[in-house]
Scaffold this active site. Structure first.
Site, PDB file in Angstrom:
ATOM      1  N   GLY A   1       1.580   1.947  19.724  1.00 41.89           N
ATOM      2  CA  GLY A   1       2.785   1.639  18.485  1.00 41.89           C
ATOM      3  C   GLY A   1       2.151   0.918  17.170  1.00 41.89           C
TER       4      GLY A   1
ATOM      5  NE  ARG B   1       4.901   4.409  22.545  1.00 45.19           N
ATOM      6  CZ  ARG B   1       4.245   2.787  22.687  1.00 45.19           C
ATOM      7  NH1 ARG B   1       3.439   2.242  22.680  1.00 45.19           N
ATOM      8  NH2 ARG B   1       4.616   2.662  21.002  1.00 45.19           N
TER       9      ARG B   1
ATOM     10  CG  ASP C   1       1.767  -5.018  27.528  1.00 50.74           C
ATOM     11  OD1 ASP C   1       2.310  -4.443  26.484  1.00 50.74           O
ATOM     12  OD2 ASP C   1       3.028  -5.718  28.844  1.00 50.74           O
ATOM     13  CG  ASP C   2       2.457  -1.131  29.235  1.00 51.94           C
ATOM     14  OD1 ASP C   2       2.169  -1.333  30.445  1.00 51.94           O
ATOM     15  OD2 ASP C   2       3.718  -0.296  28.935  1.00 51.94           O
TER      16      ASP C   2
ATOM     17  CE  LYS D   1      -0.924  -2.057  19.183  1.00 53.31           C
ATOM     18  NZ  LYS D   1      -0.048  -0.674  20.203  1.00 53.31           N
ATOM     19  CB  THR D   2       2.336  -5.240  20.444  1.00 52.26           C
ATOM     20  OG1 THR D   2       3.435  -5.021  20.315  1.00 52.26           O
ATOM     21  CG2 THR D   2       1.801  -6.445  21.157  1.00 52.26           C
ATOM     22  CB  ILE D   3       4.934  -5.084  15.603  1.00 53.99           C
ATOM     23  CG1 ILE D   3       6.050  -4.871  16.478  1.00 53.99           C
ATOM     24  CG2 ILE D   3       4.189  -4.889  14.991  1.00 53.99           C
ATOM     25  CD1 ILE D   3       7.124  -4.082  15.661  1.00 53.99           C
ATOM     26  CG  ASP D   4       7.351  -5.214  21.283  1.00 51.48           C
ATOM     27  OD1 ASP D   4       7.394  -4.866  19.870  1.00 51.48           O
ATOM     28  OD2 ASP D   4       6.952  -4.950  22.160  1.00 51.48           O
TER      29      ASP D   4
ATOM     30  CE  LYS E   1      32.260  -4.324   0.455  1.00 50.05           C
ATOM     31  NZ  LYS E   1      32.508  -3.224  -0.588  1.00 50.05           N
ATOM     32  CE1 TYR E   2      31.415  -2.568   5.060  1.00 54.00           C
ATOM     33  CE2 TYR E   2      29.837  -3.572   3.519  1.00 54.00           C
ATOM     34  CZ  TYR E   2      31.290  -2.327   3.909  1.00 54.00           C
ATOM     35  OH  TYR E   2      31.591  -1.181   2.902  1.00 54.00           O
TER      36      TYR E   2
ATOM     37  CG  MET F   1      11.542  -2.145  16.344  1.00 55.04           C
ATOM     38  SD  MET F   1       9.613  -1.658  16.171  1.00 55.04           S
ATOM     39  CE  MET F   1      10.281   0.819  16.831  1.00 55.04           C
TER      40      MET F   1
ATOM     41  CD  GLU G   1      12.630  -1.915  19.914  1.00 53.45           C
ATOM     42  OE1 GLU G   1      12.859  -0.806  19.141  1.00 53.45           O
ATOM     43  OE2 GLU G   1      11.903  -2.451  20.674  1.00 53.45           O
TER      44      GLU G   1
ATOM     45  CE1 TYR H   1       9.234   3.530  15.650  1.00 52.51           C
ATOM     46  CE2 TYR H   1      11.392   3.815  15.219  1.00 52.51           C
ATOM     47  CZ  TYR H   1      10.185   4.016  16.441  1.00 52.51           C
ATOM     48  OH  TYR H   1      10.851   4.470  17.331  1.00 52.51           O
TER      49      TYR H   1
HETATM   50  P1  FBP Z   1       3.358  -1.350  21.606  1.00 51.59           P
HETATM   51  O1  FBP Z   1       4.130  -2.365  22.844  1.00 51.59           O
HETATM   52  O2  FBP Z   1       2.374   0.122  21.577  1.00 51.59           O
HETATM   53  O3  FBP Z   1       2.612  -2.042  19.943  1.00 51.59           O
HETATM   54  O4  FBP Z   1       4.308  -1.117  20.901  1.00 51.59           O
HETATM   55  C1  FBP Z   1       5.735  -1.856  20.676  1.00 51.59           C
HETATM   56  C2  FBP Z   1       6.996  -0.961  19.556  1.00 51.59           C
HETATM   57  O5  FBP Z   1       7.012  -0.953  18.235  1.00 51.59           O
HETATM   58  C3  FBP Z   1       7.723  -1.502  20.251  1.00 51.59           C
HETATM   59  O6  FBP Z   1       8.477  -2.418  19.335  1.00 51.59           O
HETATM   60  C4  FBP Z   1       9.066  -0.100  20.716  1.00 51.59           C
HETATM   61  O7  FBP Z   1       9.911  -0.683  21.517  1.00 51.59           O
HETATM   62  C5  FBP Z   1       7.802   1.006  20.371  1.00 51.59           C
HETATM   63  O8  FBP Z   1       6.664   0.045  19.992  1.00 51.59           O
HETATM   64  C6  FBP Z   1       8.328   2.106  19.717  1.00 51.59           C
HETATM   65  O9  FBP Z   1       7.440   3.126  20.074  1.00 51.59           O
HETATM   66  P2  FBP Z   1       7.332   4.337  19.435  1.00 51.59           P
HETATM   67  O10 FBP Z   1       6.503   4.664  18.439  1.00 51.59           O
HETATM   68  O11 FBP Z   1       6.976   5.217  20.475  1.00 51.59           O
HETATM   69  O12 FBP Z   1       9.179   5.052  19.143  1.00 51.59           O
END
Ligand code: FBP
Length: 554
Positions: free
Chosen positions: A81, A145, A175-176, A202-205, A242-243, A250, A311, A427
């Site tokens: 991602g 991926r 990680d993967d 790398k990963t926003i997660d 009201k909401y 993510m 998520e 996204y």
């Molecule tokens: P990575 O672990 O590859 O950095 O991706 C993280 C992520 O953004 C998750 O937060 C999300 O679940 C997933 O990618 C979404 O994947 P895709 O871009 O394939 O829809």
């Protein structure tokens, strides 16, 4: 090419480097620590990584080094991602290679790991790199991926690297993808190919971290982007009154993003998947927790609020986790039969699955709204994970909360009005212009990858530490990838993987949140962080995430 005023201005930003990387390349020396061990499953990993297991941690210090000036050829892959700052990793790597020797070259593999397998490349030039400095996105070469896993894919990767006469391959991923980097490094050594492999975290997660990797890049910018949006929604809901806004954020497995955004914006509720799992909360426990806050606020006339939902939540609710694990196994084991079923009606699939699921999982599956049950059956990603970004947990919770509130109304417990909105922020944050922090951090990671390559190392993850200090004081080096690995059950078999860092319930970020969340649930304590600032005073532009600050507070 037309560009925005901000993009033009960001081209002039010079990312900061740690002092150890700012000097002449001939003065960057490498200091090694003691041999390292994997986080678990030592025996199995030693056997699988005969050439790369137990390598020492590398730290760059001031000294002398005659290795960094030779011409090198490297190839780089963006994997998985998108995450803000990827372009700066490539720029840092490119600048490092050229600083070492102007005759060095950097290739980009197009579209992720498949670019290496299929030999789809481009060569970087000054002009190309300059167009992408300090910009978000992975569009410079694209990402993918694909997992390098079959013997044919490993052989094809080697063939490409040999054809291009590469000294090294750099894999920028989570990680993967870095597990893949470790396997490729081992394979190249086994084959005596003389080609090194270096990873970049790398990963926003935010779940690729440990003692030596304090943060994965992109987490800072993504959380700041989501927090700006959440703050705006909080202001809107406190204005319209009201909401109830249900916002899924993510983070495929860990809840780091949700927790960080909660610390930045103080919503009424933030669910933390790791806590749900540890306390064995069921779906109805979670619904009750949300309804409790809704009722208490309604009693004060506040029929509005904000709920943050990580998520990955569904995979952490014990009953759902069990169901997903069984579905994964069935879908992997009976793949052909399942694919054939897919063309039939949902009713037929349910009957077929019901025969294969355990009793408890069958009843959970049948209790889910059809929409959500279908989402659980969608294609797994190439690493065997459920694509949680496609599961509409916010809608599932809204519908269950609605049902529960109707019952509470009948009992006379709830007297409010429940208007609701669902959102998914994911996204929106992955390709933002990197914050100053990510711009500096990524450039340093790329430069550090160059030093690891030039020093002849392989099977390492580029590492930059001491991140809460000013960039000049950051500590750069490399961490052996095998050190972060353990064995996990994937696709029905044990596989070596980098261990994900989940939210620690004893850690400072969660403890800080836990202390005040009950007040947030009843009162309106919203915080409005506003947009990421690129120009202005350092305390506004260079602040790190609260997670990083709390985890590394001295
Ligand atoms: P990575 O672990 O590859 O950095 O991706 C993280 C992520 O953004 C998750 O937060 C999300 O679940 C997933 O990618 C979404 O994947 P895709 O871009 O394939 O829809």
């Amino acid at each position: 090419m037309e560009i925005s005023a901000l993009q033009k201005a960001r081209y002039t930003y010079q990312p900061k480097l740690p002092a150890s990387l700012s000097q002449k390349t001939s003065e960057i020396a490498v200091q090694f620590g003691s041999p390292t061990e994997s986080v678990a499953d030592t025996g199995a990993l030693k056997g699988l990584f005969k050439n790369t297991y137990a390598q020492p941690i590398a730290t760059f210090v001031k000294g002398t080094n005659d290795k960094l000036g030779r011409p090198l050829k490297a190839g780089v892959i963006l994997s998985g991602g998108q995450a803000p700052g990827g372009h700066n990793v490539i720029a840092g790597l490119y600048d490092g290679l050229k600083k070492g020797n102007t005759g060095s070259a950097l290739y980009g593999f197009l579209g992720g790991p498949s670019g290496l397998i299929e030999n789809k490349t481009m060569i970087f030039t000054d002009e190309c790199i300059d167009r992408y400095r300090n910009t978000g996105g992975f569009d410079i070469i694209g990402s993918g991926r694909t997992k390098i896993e079959t013997p044919e894919q490993f052989a094809a990767s080697l063939e490409t690297a040999k054809k291009l006469a590469l000294d090294a391959v750099v894999i920028i991923g989570g990680d993967d993808s870095n597990t893949n980097a470790a396997l490729l490094a081992e394979y190249f050594l086994e084959q005596k190919a003389g080609i090194q492999v270096i990873g970049c975290p790398k990963t926003i997660d935010g779940d690729l971290k440990n003692e030596y990797i304090e943060a994965s890049f992109g987490f800072d910018t993504a959380c700041k982007t989501y927090s700006e949006l959440i703050g705006n929604i909080e202001r809107d809901c406190n204005s319209a009154k009201k909401y109830w806004h249900f916002i899924k954020l993510m983070g495929r497995a860990a809840s780091h993003i949700a927790l960080e955004c909660a610390l930045q914006t103080q919503p009424n509720i933030c669910l933390i998947s790791e806590e749900v799992e540890a306390k064995k909360h069921s779906l109805s426990d979670i619904v009750n927790q949300i309804c409790d806050s809704i009722c208490k606020r309604a009693a004060k006339g506040n029929n509005f609020g904000v709920v943050l939902i990580p998520e990955g939540l569904v995979e952490f609710i014990p009953e759902m986790k069990q169901l997903i694990a069984e579905l994964n196994d069935i879908m992997a084991r009976d793949e052909k039969e399942f694919n054939a079923m897919e063309t039939g009606s949902f009713q037929d699939i349910s009957v077929w699955l019901a025969r294969k699921l355990s009793g408890p999982s069958e009843s959970v599956f049948l209790s889910l709204p059809e929409e959500i049950a279908r989402e659980l059956l969608m294609d797994r990603d190439p690493h065997g994970n459920v694509q949680v970004s496609l599961i509409e947990t916010e809608k599932l919770l809204i519908s269950m909360v609605k049902r529960r509130l109707a019952a509470l109304k009948k009992e006379g417990i709830y007297k409010g009005k429940f208007g609701h909105q669902g959102h998914f922020f994911g996204y929106e944050g992955r390709c933002a212009f990197p914050s100053n922090f990510d711009a500096d951090y990524c450039y340093s990671l790329g430069f550090s990858a160059f030093v690891l390559i030039a020093s002849g190392l392989s099977g390492y993850l580029s590492s930059v530490r001491n991140l809460i200090a000013p960039a000049g004081e950051w500590i750069a080096g490399g961490v052996p990838l095998t050190m972060m690995m353990n064995m996990e059950h994937r696709h029905g078999a044990p596989k070596p993987v980098i261990r994900k860092a989940l939210v620690e319930l004893e850690g400072a970020p969660f403890k800080t949140f836990e202390k005040t969340r009950d007040r947030w649930a009843e009162e309106t304590c919203y915080l409005f962080p506003g947009a990421i600032q690129y120009f202005g005073p350092s305390e506004v532009c260079d602040q790190t995430t609260k997670t990083l600050a709390l985890e590394h507070k001295k």
